[in-house]
Design a protein around this motif. Sequence first.
Motif, PDB file in Angstrom:
ATOM      1  N   SER A 177       0.823  -1.206   0.000  1.00  0.00           N
ATOM      2  CA  SER A 177       0.000   0.000   0.000  1.00  0.00           C
ATOM      3  C   SER A 177       0.859   1.259   0.000  1.00  0.00           C
ATOM      4  CB  SER A 177      -0.956  -0.004   1.193  1.00  0.00           C
ATOM      5  OG  SER A 177      -0.259  -0.060   2.416  1.00  0.00           O
ATOM      6  N   GLU A 178       1.961   1.252   0.756  1.00  0.00           N
ATOM      7  CA  GLU A 178       2.809   2.435   0.802  1.00  0.00           C
ATOM      8  C   GLU A 178       3.553   2.640  -0.514  1.00  0.00           C
ATOM      9  OE1 GLU A 178       4.468   5.842   1.471  1.00  0.00           O
ATOM     10  OE2 GLU A 178       2.933   4.990   2.793  1.00  0.00           O
ATOM     11  N   THR A 179       3.954   1.565  -1.170  1.00  0.00           N
ATOM     12  CA  THR A 179       4.654   1.689  -2.454  1.00  0.00           C
ATOM     13  C   THR A 179       3.739   2.302  -3.511  1.00  0.00           C
ATOM     14  OG1 THR A 179       6.123  -0.173  -1.970  1.00  0.00           O
ATOM     15  CG2 THR A 179       5.805   0.389  -4.289  1.00  0.00           C
ATOM     16  N   ILE A 180       2.495   1.843  -3.546  1.00  0.00           N
ATOM     17  CA  ILE A 180       1.539   2.410  -4.509  1.00  0.00           C
ATOM     18  C   ILE A 180       1.237   3.860  -4.160  1.00  0.00           C
ATOM     19  CG2 ILE A 180      -0.810   2.261  -5.421  1.00  0.00           C
ATOM     20  CD1 ILE A 180      -0.641  -0.778  -4.994  1.00  0.00           C
ATOM     21  N   ALA A 181       0.997   4.132  -2.870  1.00  0.00           N
ATOM     22  CA  ALA A 181       0.678   5.500  -2.458  1.00  0.00           C
ATOM     23  C   ALA A 181       1.829   6.455  -2.750  1.00  0.00           C
ATOM     24  CB  ALA A 181       0.332   5.524  -0.968  1.00  0.00           C
ATOM     25  N   ALA A 182       3.063   5.995  -2.536  1.00  0.00           N
ATOM     26  CA  ALA A 182       4.224   6.845  -2.804  1.00  0.00           C
ATOM     27  C   ALA A 182       4.341   7.171  -4.287  1.00  0.00           C
ATOM     28  CB  ALA A 182       5.495   6.164  -2.309  1.00  0.00           C
ATOM     29  N   ALA A 183       4.062   6.179  -5.141  1.00  0.00           N
ATOM     30  CA  ALA A 183       4.115   6.429  -6.581  1.00  0.00           C
ATOM     31  C   ALA A 183       3.068   7.442  -7.001  1.00  0.00           C
ATOM     32  CB  ALA A 183       3.926   5.114  -7.332  1.00  0.00           C
ATOM     33  N   LEU A 184       1.894   7.367  -6.395  1.00  0.00           N
ATOM     34  CA  LEU A 184       0.830   8.314  -6.731  1.00  0.00           C
ATOM     35  C   LEU A 184       1.144   9.715  -6.221  1.00  0.00           C
ATOM     36  CD1 LEU A 184      -2.172   5.953  -6.024  1.00  0.00           C
ATOM     37  CD2 LEU A 184      -1.440   6.769  -8.250  1.00  0.00           C
ATOM     38  N   ARG A 185       1.799   9.788  -5.070  1.00  0.00           N
ATOM     39  CA  ARG A 185       2.196  11.110  -4.566  1.00  0.00           C
ATOM     40  C   ARG A 185       3.252  11.736  -5.462  1.00  0.00           C
ATOM     41  NH1 ARG A 185       2.066   8.450   0.572  1.00  0.00           N
ATOM     42  NH2 ARG A 185       4.310   8.148   0.505  1.00  0.00           N
ATOM     43  N   ALA A 186       4.119  10.904  -6.022  1.00  0.00           N
ATOM     44  CA  ALA A 186       5.196  11.426  -6.872  1.00  0.00           C
ATOM     45  C   ALA A 186       4.668  11.986  -8.176  1.00  0.00           C
ATOM     46  CB  ALA A 186       6.209  10.322  -7.146  1.00  0.00           C
ATOM     47  N   ASP A 187       3.563  11.416  -8.653  1.00  0.00           N
ATOM     48  CA  ASP A 187       3.008  11.871  -9.934  1.00  0.00           C
ATOM     49  C   ASP A 187       1.492  11.729  -9.864  1.00  0.00           C
ATOM     50  OD1 ASP A 187       2.515  12.614 -12.493  1.00  0.00           O
ATOM     51  OD2 ASP A 187       3.966  11.277 -13.418  1.00  0.00           O
ATOM     52  N   PRO A 188       0.825  12.526  -9.056  1.00  0.00           N
ATOM     53  CA  PRO A 188      -0.601  12.328  -8.807  1.00  0.00           C
ATOM     54  C   PRO A 188      -1.493  12.535 -10.016  1.00  0.00           C
ATOM     55  CG  PRO A 188       0.118  14.411  -7.859  1.00  0.00           C
ATOM     56  CD  PRO A 188       1.348  13.691  -8.315  1.00  0.00           C
TER      57      PRO A 188
END
Length: 284
Positions: free
Chosen positions: A271-282
Motif C-alpha cells: 500500500s505504501e509503495t503504490i501510495a508513494a508512486a501516486l504522490r510522486a506523480d498524482p
Amino acid sequence: MLIFDAPDGTRLAYRRVGGDGEPLVVLPGGPMHAAAYLGDLGGLSAHHPLVLLDPRGTGDSAVPREPATYRCDRQVGDVEALRAHLGIERLSLVAHSAGATLALLYAARHPDRVGRLVLIAPSPRPVGLEITDADRREVAQRRRGEPWFPDAFAAFERVWAGRAADDDWAAIAPFSYGRWDAARAERASQAGHRNPEATAGYYGEGAFAPEAVRSALGRLRAPVLLIAGEHDVGLPPGRAAEYAGLFARGELAVQPGAGHFPWLDDPGWLSETIAAALRADPAG
C-alpha cells in the motif's frame, strides 16, 4: 453495493472503499474473479478511495445475455462506462493478474483516458511475454527450505513434463504465495468466487494481438508502476523488468518475500509503495 449499466445493458456492480476524492479503479484478476478477494489491497484505501469492480457475471454483477461478452477485449466498454458513470476524466487504474489484461487493452484503446496504471503481478499474455519453465524453476528453487517444498516441487516437475494430474495443479499453489502458512485460509475462503464460464471465455480467440498491444503501450504517456513479487513463479522479477521496459514511463518495484498476491504477504509495503508512486506523480 453500487451499480451502473454496461453498454449492452448488463447491470454491473462495484464497491467503494475509503474516503472522499477521486478514486483508484481496481480491476480483479482470476480471470473473472469477484473483487472481494482483493480486500482493500493491504490498506491502500487509507491512502486513496478505491472503486472495486465486479466483472460481468461475477460477484454482484449481472450475468450478460451474450456469453461472448466475457472476452476481455469486449469488457473494455465496461471500464469506459464506469469511468463515465464516476464522472472522471482520466482513470487511475489498479489491476491484478489477469485484470491487468483488461487494463492494458483499455489503455491501448483509450490512452487519453488513463492518468496512471498500477499493475500488480500482471499477466504476461497481452504483451506476448514468454515465461519459460526455466524461469519458473529458478524462482521455485529459492523455496527449498520450506516444509511444503518437496511435494509441491514434485508436482511442478510433472506439470513441466506435461503429465500433470488434476491434483498437481492444487499442489503447486504454495508457489503463488510468499507465506503459504498465512495464505491457506484466505485461498479456501475464496473458493467459488469465480465464474467458470466467464473464465473460459476471457481469453477467447481474437481477443487481442500482442504485437499491436505492445505498440500501443509503447506510446502511452501515462506513468506505469509494475509490482512483482520476489517469489512469483507467474511473473519472475527478471521477466517483470522486461515487461516494465515496454512502457515509455514504466517503473518496476519488486516486493521482497512476496508471491502472486502481495497484499497478503506484506500489506504495508504494497500500500505504501503504490501510495508513494501516486504522490510522486498524482496527475499522471
